[in-house]
Design a protein around this motif. Structure first.
Motif, mmCIF file in Angstrom:
data_model
loop_
_atom_site.group_PDB
_atom_site.id
_atom_site.type_symbol
_atom_site.label_atom_id
_atom_site.label_comp_id
_atom_site.label_asym_id
_atom_site.label_seq_id
_atom_site.Cartn_x
_atom_site.Cartn_y
_atom_site.Cartn_z
ATOM 1 N N ARG A 26 0.767 -1.275 -0.108
ATOM 2 C CA ARG A 26 0.143 0.006 -0.020
ATOM 3 C C ARG A 26 0.834 1.159 0.084
ATOM 4 O O ARG A 26 0.190 2.196 -0.226
ATOM 5 N N PHE A 27 2.123 0.826 0.477
ATOM 6 C CA PHE A 27 3.005 2.163 0.634
ATOM 7 C C PHE A 27 4.039 2.307 -0.480
ATOM 8 O O PHE A 27 4.027 1.383 -1.105
ATOM 9 N N SER A 39 3.436 9.275 1.235
ATOM 10 C CA SER A 39 3.893 8.811 2.593
ATOM 11 C C SER A 39 5.586 8.795 2.692
ATOM 12 O O SER A 39 6.121 8.524 1.596
ATOM 13 N N GLU A 40 6.080 9.052 3.957
ATOM 14 C CA GLU A 40 7.698 8.909 3.828
ATOM 15 C C GLU A 40 8.038 8.418 5.227
ATOM 16 O O GLU A 40 7.354 8.692 6.104
ATOM 17 N N ILE A 41 8.837 7.367 5.369
ATOM 18 C CA ILE A 41 9.229 6.691 6.524
ATOM 19 C C ILE A 41 10.309 7.809 7.172
ATOM 20 O O ILE A 41 11.240 8.204 6.541
ATOM 21 N N THR A 42 9.807 8.003 8.611
ATOM 22 C CA THR A 42 10.783 8.895 9.233
ATOM 23 C C THR A 42 11.553 8.261 10.459
ATOM 24 O O THR A 42 12.569 8.666 10.944
ATOM 25 N N THR A 54 9.755 -1.592 14.299
ATOM 26 C CA THR A 54 8.938 -0.343 14.576
ATOM 27 C C THR A 54 9.036 0.519 13.458
ATOM 28 O O THR A 54 10.263 1.218 13.308
ATOM 29 N N THR A 55 8.065 1.228 12.886
ATOM 30 C CA THR A 55 8.033 2.098 11.683
ATOM 31 C C THR A 55 7.270 3.134 11.970
ATOM 32 O O THR A 55 6.013 3.257 12.345
ATOM 33 N N GLU A 56 7.713 4.289 11.870
ATOM 34 C CA GLU A 56 7.115 5.522 11.676
ATOM 35 C C GLU A 56 6.939 6.212 10.299
ATOM 36 O O GLU A 56 8.177 6.304 9.744
ATOM 37 N N ARG A 57 5.758 6.779 9.743
ATOM 38 C CA ARG A 57 5.602 7.341 8.623
ATOM 39 C C ARG A 57 4.876 8.558 8.767
ATOM 40 O O ARG A 57 4.179 8.710 9.757
ATOM 41 N N ILE A 73 -10.311 26.980 5.906
ATOM 42 C CA ILE A 73 -9.284 26.563 6.910
ATOM 43 C C ILE A 73 -7.759 26.760 6.189
ATOM 44 O O ILE A 73 -6.978 26.545 7.097
ATOM 45 N N GLY A 74 -7.921 27.160 4.801
ATOM 46 C CA GLY A 74 -6.597 27.446 4.227
ATOM 47 C C GLY A 74 -5.948 26.383 3.963
ATOM 48 O O GLY A 74 -4.460 26.429 3.774
ATOM 49 N N VAL A 75 -6.178 25.092 4.008
ATOM 50 C CA VAL A 75 -5.173 23.765 3.649
ATOM 51 C C VAL A 75 -5.853 23.081 2.687
ATOM 52 O O VAL A 75 -6.900 23.057 2.414
ATOM 53 N N ASP A 76 -5.211 22.433 1.832
ATOM 54 C CA ASP A 76 -5.440 21.323 0.829
ATOM 55 C C ASP A 76 -5.275 19.806 1.186
ATOM 56 O O ASP A 76 -5.911 18.928 0.668
ATOM 57 N N TYR A 77 -4.368 19.955 1.988
ATOM 58 C CA TYR A 77 -3.758 18.510 2.626
ATOM 59 C C TYR A 77 -3.670 18.572 4.017
ATOM 60 O O TYR A 77 -3.402 19.552 4.648
ATOM 61 N N VAL A 78 -3.698 17.405 4.667
ATOM 62 C CA VAL A 78 -3.447 17.176 5.956
ATOM 63 C C VAL A 78 -2.586 16.021 6.328
ATOM 64 O O VAL A 78 -2.376 15.122 5.521
ATOM 65 N N TYR A 79 -1.689 16.209 7.332
ATOM 66 C CA TYR A 79 -0.668 15.294 7.671
ATOM 67 C C TYR A 79 -0.954 14.413 8.875
ATOM 68 O O TYR A 79 -1.444 14.892 10.013
ATOM 69 N N PHE A 80 -0.751 12.981 8.850
ATOM 70 C CA PHE A 80 -0.694 12.179 9.988
ATOM 71 C C PHE A 80 0.532 11.758 10.136
ATOM 72 O O PHE A 80 1.225 11.433 9.384
#
Length: 657
Positions: A26-27, A39-42, A54-57, A73-80
């Protein structure tokens, strides 16, 4: 307000390792998830033995909102931020995602879990939950909550199909088996498929699953045994069951029961829990769980209660037939009492639950309701006897409270013109949702293409409606008086069938009349009466005054035994008969009604038929009656009074000489 979602358990019939390989595909993006645009792995760490990763994205999602709201709201994208903990030893993946965008205004917490099916190590389970708490959002809190949860549910409903898609992609690449993880230097895979002791599993293939009171629910089990639900409805059912499992120490009610109480409250969990709690207390108090095996019905019900089960409708629902028009309501109440009739109704409801469950297993599809066919041929004003209607209303109230959403359809056939009266009296006590399930057919309309043939198969059409299938239920009819309650209970029963006595008793000597005056202000009103002749033979008249009588005279008549009709008065000059005189014999019960055509003063008159002395009465020197009357105003029937013409002059004796 916090919005909550809890998914049922999804089951993939593939090993955990295959499901994990499909999940990784999926990624970083997936064309099957349009809102997931990057998505990017941090961070990515693995334990020394390689068992836990353990993976953080940081995930980028498109804001799915109306254009104006997006501009505000002034944005087109949100980040999780998504954190995954994959435990290869235990064969489980725990996922936790929180929002980074607007984190000071909005809290989003999503938790997902993949793990090995506790009953089949070659299958994988998936659960998902989410919390949405919007603290402040420029005055759009309610709108954003609804929009956010709606979009979330739309996206998660595709989750299982996405995994299935990537599993098929693996197969195309020749990947059909992935070995289980094993510790470094070991030739044997780690076989640590622990069952979570806090989970009690439902196998969706188990024919007895619904009766096992399990804590979790599988999505395919819901579709097979409970019915098609929206993701939000599934969530409410899962939440409701988990809450009850924490509060209820004894066995939980069946899943279909939980769903019925949820449906009846429009999936309001708090209201459903309150109503269910009251119902469970009621069931325990009245020993309802054992009513099918322990309760014995008296002879009068077995022979004269014209009701019973008859095959199924075309949708597979058990069919119950009630021939209300053939029922001697008064005779049954006087023979067995109201409480026994209530138990009969509860017995029918419990049978209905049992039969729907059996139908679910035999038909291969969820059957959670039953069909009621009510035949009204023979219905008249005697069925509107006040204690009988009161008993019916009490039954409706109890059924609505304790058996919500059990009726799938109610077919009312051969409805006479008097039926709107009864319907007006009882309909306000029926839940609005239940009322929408009623279909009405007057006369022979039930035989039309849109009538019974649409709902009942030709081979199952009852014989009394012209079909070939014999209905094995009592035919009804008048209950013999030898089955009435004995030892002076007849008079007592008439006074105790309702919360307070509605009957009056009067004794008459030879030549004496008892008269009740009724002031009719609106033509079209209906005068109804019901009386028992306790001793001797009585003549009964319904009269209308043609002359004015002073109110003081009427008041004096009401207080004593004075008569309005004086000896010197003449019929046609001072009064007129609006019903023919009827001779009522000792021991008879009579009900009737008169549809008024004019305003004025009407008289109900009883007098001893002094030309005969009933030997069976023991040469009593006085006659005795118990009577009740009521005037039903036109306005009470919301314009349906014009349909009552067929009810005019309906006398009915419940004991044939």
């Amino acid at each position: 307000m916090v919005q909550e979602y809890q998914s049922p358990v999804r089951v993939y019939k593939y090993p955990f390792e295959i499901v994990m390989a499909a999940y990784e595909r999926r990624f970083p993006t997936s064309p099957l998830i349009p809102v997931f645009v990057g998505s990017e792995i941090t961070a990515d760490t693995t334990t020394a033995d390689g068992s836990i990763r353990t993976t953080e994205r940081k995930c980028k999602l498109v804001v799915e909102a109306p254009y104006l709201l997006k501009k505000i709201i002034g944005v087109d994208y949100v980040y999780f931020i998504q954190k995954n903990i994959l435990d290869m030893r235990e064969r489980c993946l725990n996922i936790e995602a929180t929002n980074e965008t607007f984190s000071n205004r909005v809290n989003v917490l999503e938790k997902c879990r993949y793990y090995v099916h506790p009953e089949n190590s070659e299958w994988t389970c998936y659960e998902q939950s989410a919390l949405l708490d919007i603290k402040y959002f420029l005055g759009f809190e309610s709108t954003m909550e609804k929009l956010g949860m709606k979009q979330y549910i739309q996206n998660i409903s595709k989750g299982k199909e996405i995994i299935e898609f990537y599993i098929e992609e693996l197969k195309k690449d020749g990947i059909t088996n992935i070995p289980r993880w094993k510790p470094c230097g070991s030739d044997q895979p780690c076989d640590s498929n622990k069952v979570d002791e806090n989970l009690s599993i439902i196998s969706r293939d188990s024919p007895t699953a619904d009766s096992q009171s399990k804590v979790w629910l599988e999505d395919e089990y819901i579709k097979r045994y409970i019915g098609e639900l929206t993701p939000l409805q599934e969530s409410k059912l899962v939440q409701f069951k988990k809450q009850l499992s924490q509060l209820q120490k004894s066995k939980l009610p069946s899943d279909t029961t939980l769903l019925r109480f949820l449906r009846s409250t429009d999936f309001n969990i708090e209201k459903a829990r309150e109503n269910l709690s009251l119902s469970l207390t009621w069931r325990k108090k009245h020993n309802i769980d054992n009513i099918l095996s322990e309760h014995e019905f008296p002879e009068a019900l077995k022979k004269y209660f014209p009701c019973g089960w008859h095959h199924h409708d075309k949708e597979g629902r058990p069919l119950y037939i009630l021939r209300l028009g053939q029922m001697d309501v008064k005779g049954l109440l006087k023979s067995v009492g109201e409480d026994c009739l209530l138990k009969q109704a509860m017995h029918v409801c419990e049978e209905g639950l049992k039969l729907t469950k059996e139908a679910t297993h035999t038909s291969g599809k969820p059957i959670t309701t039953w069909c009621l066919l009510v035949d009204l041929e023979g219905l008249n004003m005697r069925h509107l006897w006040r204690p009988g209607v009161s008993a019916l209303l009490r039954i409706i109230e109890i059924v609505e409270s304790n058996y919500p959403e059990t009726l799938g359809r109610v077919l009312i056939i051969r409805a006479p013109r008097v039926f709107p009266v009864l319907w007006t009296l009882v309909s306000t006590f029926i839940n609005e949702t239940t009322r929408t399930k009623f279909l009405f057919y007057g006369g022979n309309d039930y035989q039309s293409p849109g009538g019974l043939p649409e709902f009942i198969a030709v081979n199952d059409m009852p014989d009394f409606l012209g079909g070939s299938c014999i209905v094995k239920i009592p035919e009804g009819g008048f209950v013999p008086k030898n089955l009435y309650l004995k030892d002076g209970e007849l008079e007592k029963e008439a006074c105790t069938l309702t919360e307070k006595s509605i009957y009056q008793s009067v004794t008459l000597t030879k030549g004496q009349a008892h008269e009740v005056f009724v002031e009719v202000e609106d033509a079209g009103s209906v005068i109804t009466w019901d009386f028992d002749v306790m001793r001797q033979d009585i003549n009964f008249n319904v009269l209308k005054l043609l002359v004015e009588v002073q109110p003081s005279t009427l008041l004096s008549c009401a207080r004593g035994n004075l008569n309005v009709i004086e000896k010197g008065w003449k019929e046609g000059e001072h009064y007129e008969k609006v019903e023919q005189t009827i001779l009522c014999h000792d021991g008879e019960s009579v009900q009737g009604s008169h549809l008024t055509t004019k305003r004025g003063t009407y008289i109900l008159q009883w007098y001893w038929a002094s030309d005969s002395l009933n030997i069976s009465s023991g040469h009593h020197t006085k006659a005795k009656i118990m009577y009740y009357y009521e005037m039903l105003k036109t306005a009470d029937y919301r314009g349906s009074m014009s349909s009552l013409m067929s009810a005019n002059s309906k006398f009915s004796s419940l004991s044939n000489r």
